[in-house]
Structure formats: C-alpha cells, structure tokens
Write a protein that holds these residues in place. Structure first.
Motif, PDB file in Angstrom:
ATOM      1  N   HIS A  54       0.863  -1.183   0.000  1.00 22.91           N
ATOM      2  CA  HIS A  54       0.000   0.000   0.000  1.00 22.91           C
ATOM      3  C   HIS A  54       0.896   1.229   0.000  1.00 22.91           C
ATOM      4  N   CYS A  58      -6.057   2.568   5.161  1.00 27.90           N
ATOM      5  CA  CYS A  58      -6.749   1.385   5.683  1.00 27.90           C
ATOM      6  C   CYS A  58      -6.259   1.110   7.110  1.00 27.90           C
ATOM      7  N   MET A 108      -4.462  -1.408   8.276  1.00 26.53           N
ATOM      8  CA  MET A 108      -3.045  -1.806   8.334  1.00 26.53           C
ATOM      9  C   MET A 108      -2.143  -0.580   8.256  1.00 26.53           C
ATOM     10  N   CYS A 109      -2.421   0.309   7.325  1.00 28.42           N
ATOM     11  CA  CYS A 109      -1.595   1.500   7.152  1.00 28.42           C
ATOM     12  C   CYS A 109      -1.745   2.436   8.359  1.00 28.42           C
ATOM     13  N   HIS A 117     -10.368   1.270  -2.136  1.00 19.14           N
ATOM     14  CA  HIS A 117      -9.428   0.948  -1.069  1.00 19.14           C
ATOM     15  C   HIS A 117     -10.139   0.171   0.028  1.00 19.14           C
ATOM     16  N   ASP A 162      -9.328  -3.811   1.144  1.00 14.47           N
ATOM     17  CA  ASP A 162      -8.831  -4.101   2.481  1.00 14.47           C
ATOM     18  C   ASP A 162      -9.855  -4.832   3.344  1.00 14.47           C
TER      19      ASP A 162
HETATM   20 ZN   LIG Z   1      -3.368   0.511   3.375  1.00 17.97          ZN
END
Ligand SMILES: [Zn+2]
Length: 151
Positions: A45, A93, A95-96, A120, A124
């Motif tokens: 990402h 998202c 995770m990011c 997005h 995700d």
């Molecule tokens: Zn992400």
C-alpha cells in the motif's frame, strides 16, 4: 498545505493512492510512495511503501532506493516519523493506520476521494473510516491528529 496540493495533482492524474511524508519543521519531503499492490505482494500500500523508503533512508537493512534525498535524510528524533506529517490521497486502511501509529507521526492529512476510497475499502475489507476508530482506542501508545482535506 502546499503538500496537499501536490497530492491533489497526483490523484487527478492517476487513480493510484499517493503518500508524502513531510518534515514540517524543515519544510522538506522525506519520503513518498504510491500504491504498488500486486498479486506478488499485497502489502505494498502507498503508506507502507513510503514508510519502507523512509526506513531504508535511515539505515534500514534493505536495499537503498535510488533517490539521493532519501539516502541522506536521517531522523535524529528516535522513531521513524517523529515530528513528521503524512499526506495521503485517500483515507488509509487499518493496516496503514496502525503502521502510522508505530511510526509515531505527528499529523495525518488525507484527501476526501470517494472513488479511491471505495476501492481501497473493498480491497482491504475494512471501512475507510477505520482510521477514526483506531484513534479512539485509548490503550494505544501513540496518537496523532487527523485532518480531512478537500482538494
Ligand atoms: Zn493501506
């Protein structure tokens, strides 16, 4: 907000998600990244790409990037992004968002973009608004301010 204008340019020319990591104290871009996900690596990402590039520029063990700026910009502040702002052309998202917590950024600015946001979120499997829920968790060891920008 000059950086947010650059992000706006990216997102208008290309539907990929873009990220700039910015040292507001020095007025310097310290890293950037684009969404590079593929079937070979689903974790690339834009935020992760930008953080990896910054990490390598600060002496990480992976191969160095070809960008000279990134090779010569060490962060003396401890954590990877202490004192840095992150500009993203879509809401990150989950995770990011967690990677941004662990990197200890100061502020997150993301562009409101329905077309990228929707894709997005589907990719995700989480809501694009997860960034808000994440920062409502008081037990995390770091938090940062989040701003929506409309370009
Ligand atoms: Zn992400």
């Amino acid at each position: 907000m000059k950086k947010s204008h650059e992000i706006g340019q990216w997102s208008r020319s290309d539907k990929k998600i873009g990220v700039v990591i910015y040292d507001s104290a020095k007025g310097t871009i310290v890293s950037e990244g684009y969404d590079c996900r593929s079937s070979q690596n689903i974790l690339h990402h834009a935020v992760i790409v930008a953080l990896n590039r910054l990490s390598r520029s600060q002496g990480g063990t992976e191969l160095m990037d070809s960008c000279e700026l990134l090779k010569t910009y060490p962060n003396p502040n401890g954590y990877l992004c202490t004192g840095f702002d992150v500009y993203v052309s879509a809401p990150p998202c989950l995770m990011c968002s967690m990677a941004l917590v662990h990197s200890r950024i100061s502020r997150l600015f993301y562009k409101i973009n329905d077309s990228i946001d929707g894709n997005h979120a589907l990719d995700d499997g989480v809501s694009s608004k997860s960034v808000f829920k994440l920062f409502a968790i008081k037990s995390l060891n770091h938090s940062f301010h989040v701003f929506e920008i409309n370009l």
